[in-house]
Scaffold this active site. Structure first.
Site, PDB file in Angstrom:
ATOM      1  N   GLN A 176       0.830  -1.207   0.000  1.00 53.38           N
ATOM      2  CA  GLN A 176       0.000   0.000   0.000  1.00 53.38           C
ATOM      3  C   GLN A 176       0.863   1.255   0.000  1.00 53.38           C
ATOM      4  O   GLN A 176       0.531   2.250  -0.645  1.00 53.38           O
ATOM      5  CB  GLN A 176      -0.934   0.000   1.222  1.00 53.38           C
ATOM      6  CG  GLN A 176      -1.935   1.149   1.221  1.00 53.38           C
ATOM      7  CD  GLN A 176      -2.915   1.060   0.058  1.00 53.38           C
ATOM      8  OE1 GLN A 176      -3.253  -0.036  -0.401  1.00 53.38           O
ATOM      9  NE2 GLN A 176      -3.379   2.202  -0.414  1.00 53.38           N
ATOM     10  N   ALA A 197      -5.882   4.929  -0.673  1.00 54.28           N
ATOM     11  CA  ALA A 197      -5.780   5.102   0.780  1.00 54.28           C
ATOM     12  C   ALA A 197      -4.333   5.299   1.201  1.00 54.28           C
ATOM     13  O   ALA A 197      -3.408   4.686   0.663  1.00 54.28           O
ATOM     14  CB  ALA A 197      -6.363   3.889   1.495  1.00 54.28           C
ATOM     15  N   SER A 202      -5.921   1.508   4.541  1.00 53.38           N
ATOM     16  CA  SER A 202      -6.642   0.749   3.520  1.00 53.38           C
ATOM     17  C   SER A 202      -7.299  -0.462   4.155  1.00 53.38           C
ATOM     18  O   SER A 202      -6.664  -1.212   4.904  1.00 53.38           O
ATOM     19  CB  SER A 202      -5.676   0.284   2.425  1.00 53.38           C
ATOM     20  OG  SER A 202      -6.316  -0.649   1.563  1.00 53.38           O
ATOM     21  N   HIS A 204      -7.990  -3.126   2.768  1.00 58.35           N
ATOM     22  CA  HIS A 204      -7.354  -4.337   2.267  1.00 58.35           C
ATOM     23  C   HIS A 204      -6.238  -4.819   3.199  1.00 58.35           C
ATOM     24  O   HIS A 204      -5.907  -6.007   3.211  1.00 58.35           O
ATOM     25  CB  HIS A 204      -6.805  -4.104   0.860  1.00 58.35           C
ATOM     26  CG  HIS A 204      -7.867  -4.022  -0.187  1.00 58.35           C
ATOM     27  ND1 HIS A 204      -8.483  -5.135  -0.718  1.00 58.35           N
ATOM     28  CD2 HIS A 204      -8.450  -2.961  -0.802  1.00 58.35           C
ATOM     29  CE1 HIS A 204      -9.380  -4.771  -1.616  1.00 58.35           C
ATOM     30  NE2 HIS A 204      -9.376  -3.458  -1.689  1.00 58.35           N
ATOM     31  N   ASP A 211     -12.451  -7.409  -3.042  1.00 63.23           N
ATOM     32  CA  ASP A 211     -13.056  -6.837  -4.247  1.00 63.23           C
ATOM     33  C   ASP A 211     -13.570  -7.996  -5.106  1.00 63.23           C
ATOM     34  O   ASP A 211     -12.801  -8.909  -5.440  1.00 63.23           O
ATOM     35  CB  ASP A 211     -12.039  -6.021  -5.040  1.00 63.23           C
ATOM     36  CG  ASP A 211     -11.641  -4.741  -4.323  1.00 63.23           C
ATOM     37  OD1 ASP A 211     -12.415  -4.275  -3.470  1.00 63.23           O
ATOM     38  OD2 ASP A 211     -10.547  -4.216  -4.601  1.00 63.23           O
ATOM     39  N   GLU A 260     -18.486   2.095  -4.190  1.00 67.88           N
ATOM     40  CA  GLU A 260     -17.732   0.956  -4.718  1.00 67.88           C
ATOM     41  C   GLU A 260     -18.554  -0.309  -4.530  1.00 67.88           C
ATOM     42  O   GLU A 260     -18.443  -0.991  -3.505  1.00 67.88           O
ATOM     43  CB  GLU A 260     -16.372   0.817  -4.026  1.00 67.88           C
ATOM     44  CG  GLU A 260     -15.399   1.950  -4.339  1.00 67.88           C
ATOM     45  CD  GLU A 260     -13.996   1.695  -3.810  1.00 67.88           C
ATOM     46  OE1 GLU A 260     -13.760   0.610  -3.218  1.00 67.88           O
ATOM     47  OE2 GLU A 260     -13.138   2.576  -3.971  1.00 67.88           O
ATOM     48  N   HIS A 263     -16.657  -3.635  -3.532  1.00 65.12           N
ATOM     49  CA  HIS A 263     -15.810  -3.728  -2.331  1.00 65.12           C
ATOM     50  C   HIS A 263     -16.626  -4.260  -1.151  1.00 65.12           C
ATOM     51  O   HIS A 263     -17.451  -3.556  -0.566  1.00 65.12           O
ATOM     52  CB  HIS A 263     -15.223  -2.358  -2.001  1.00 65.12           C
ATOM     53  CG  HIS A 263     -14.274  -2.350  -0.839  1.00 65.12           C
ATOM     54  ND1 HIS A 263     -12.909  -2.232  -0.981  1.00 65.12           N
ATOM     55  CD2 HIS A 263     -14.487  -2.460   0.497  1.00 65.12           C
ATOM     56  CE1 HIS A 263     -12.325  -2.252   0.198  1.00 65.12           C
ATOM     57  NE2 HIS A 263     -13.276  -2.388   1.125  1.00 65.12           N
TER      58      HIS A 263
END
Length: 289
Positions: A176, A197, A202, A204, A211, A260, A263
């Site tokens: 990231q 982000a 983030s 993730h 996703d 989104e 997501h």
């Protein structure tokens, strides 16, 4: 007169060659994010459009209490040819997480982040989950409970004639950082924060975000996914399996991110169903901003 025409033609050819060499589309260069020049296994946010057979990936990914630190001052950046691998970006928010970093309900957003050395527990690469091409490396990883719930969600969708795949899941802090720095260095920090982000912020990085796209890869991680049957099915059914649409439509001012529909964030069935019933967000449900 002939000389002027030839000169103008030469200038046009030189201009076209400049865009071709730089990889820049003159019509869209200022309107869409750049693609970072790193390996597809690591940070490519948008998957290729062709599904592939699942192959387990051998990657091993503790939790430490976050610390307070003063945010660094934002400084102008120049355009390098390659992104810095682990350089901490300027202006990083410094508030700790809302709750334990390894909690299923940990809230991560633009204000609340994870410790720099955080790694989620029990990350797994489940060979029984379908991934789009390009969804390799660490992007195949997710927490075990997420993988188990996602398989149930995919099976239910299949019964309704919809075939889903994972486009991307886990993203390490180092990845990231590299991704965000690239956007800062090529677009400027203000623009980068619109769609990427800050490291530590983030979802993730929690191992709880996934996703999702159709198995054909159509509109994967793109706005047009919202109009597909897969997105509409996810919006109505994902909470039954413990997921919410983390960034719902019309809540941009609350979440800090645009809609989104692809997501998903895992919270467990009880919490996800409560958020769905109230048509709200994590920030509003936990009364944390």
């Amino acid at each position: 007169m002939t000389y002027r025409i030839r000169t103008a033609g030469l200038a046009a050819l030189l201009l076209a060659a400049t865009f071709t060499i730089s990889g820049c589309d003159p019509l869209t260069a200022q309107t869409k994010p750049p693609t970072p020049p790193v390996s597809q296994d690591q940070t490519d946010d948008k998957p290729a459009q062709t599904p592939v057979q699942n192959e387990p990936n051998e990657e091993n990914e503790t939790q430490e209490k976050p610390v307070q630190e003063e945010p660094a001052k934002e400084q102008p950046v120049s355009k390098p040819t390659q992104p810095a691998q682990n350089e901490k970006p300027a202006g990083q928010p410094s508030q700790p997480v809302a709750g334990a970093a390894n909690s299923l309900t940990v809230l991560v957003n633009k204000q609340l982040g994870l410790p720099d050395d955080f790694q989620p527990s029990n990350l797994t690469d489940d060979p029984n989950l379908p991934f789009l091409a390009g969804g390799g490396g660490e992007k195949r990883l997710m927490r075990g409970e997420v993988a188990a719930a996602l398989k149930q969600l995919f099976a239910a969708a299949e019964k309704d004639g919809l075939y889903l795949s994972v486009a991307s899941a886990y993203r390490s802090h180092a990845t990231q950082t590299q991704l965000f720095n690239y956007y800062v260095q090529t677009q400027g920090e203000t623009e980068a924060r619109r769609y990427s982000a800050v490291p530590g912020h983030s979802e993730h990085e929690t191992g709880l975000a996934v996703d999702v796209s159709g198995r054909d890869g159509k509109c994967a991680v793109e706005d047009c996914f919202a109009d597909l049957p897969e997105a509409k099915w996810l919006a109505k059914n994902s909470h039954k399996f413990g997921f919410v649409i983390r960034y719902p439509k019309g809540k941009e001012s609350v979440t800090g991110y645009a809609y989104e529909p692809w997501h998903l964030r895992y919270l467990g069935v009880d919490t996800a169903s409560a958020i769905y019933a109230k048509n709200t967000t994590m920030e509003e449900y936990f009364n944390v901003k």
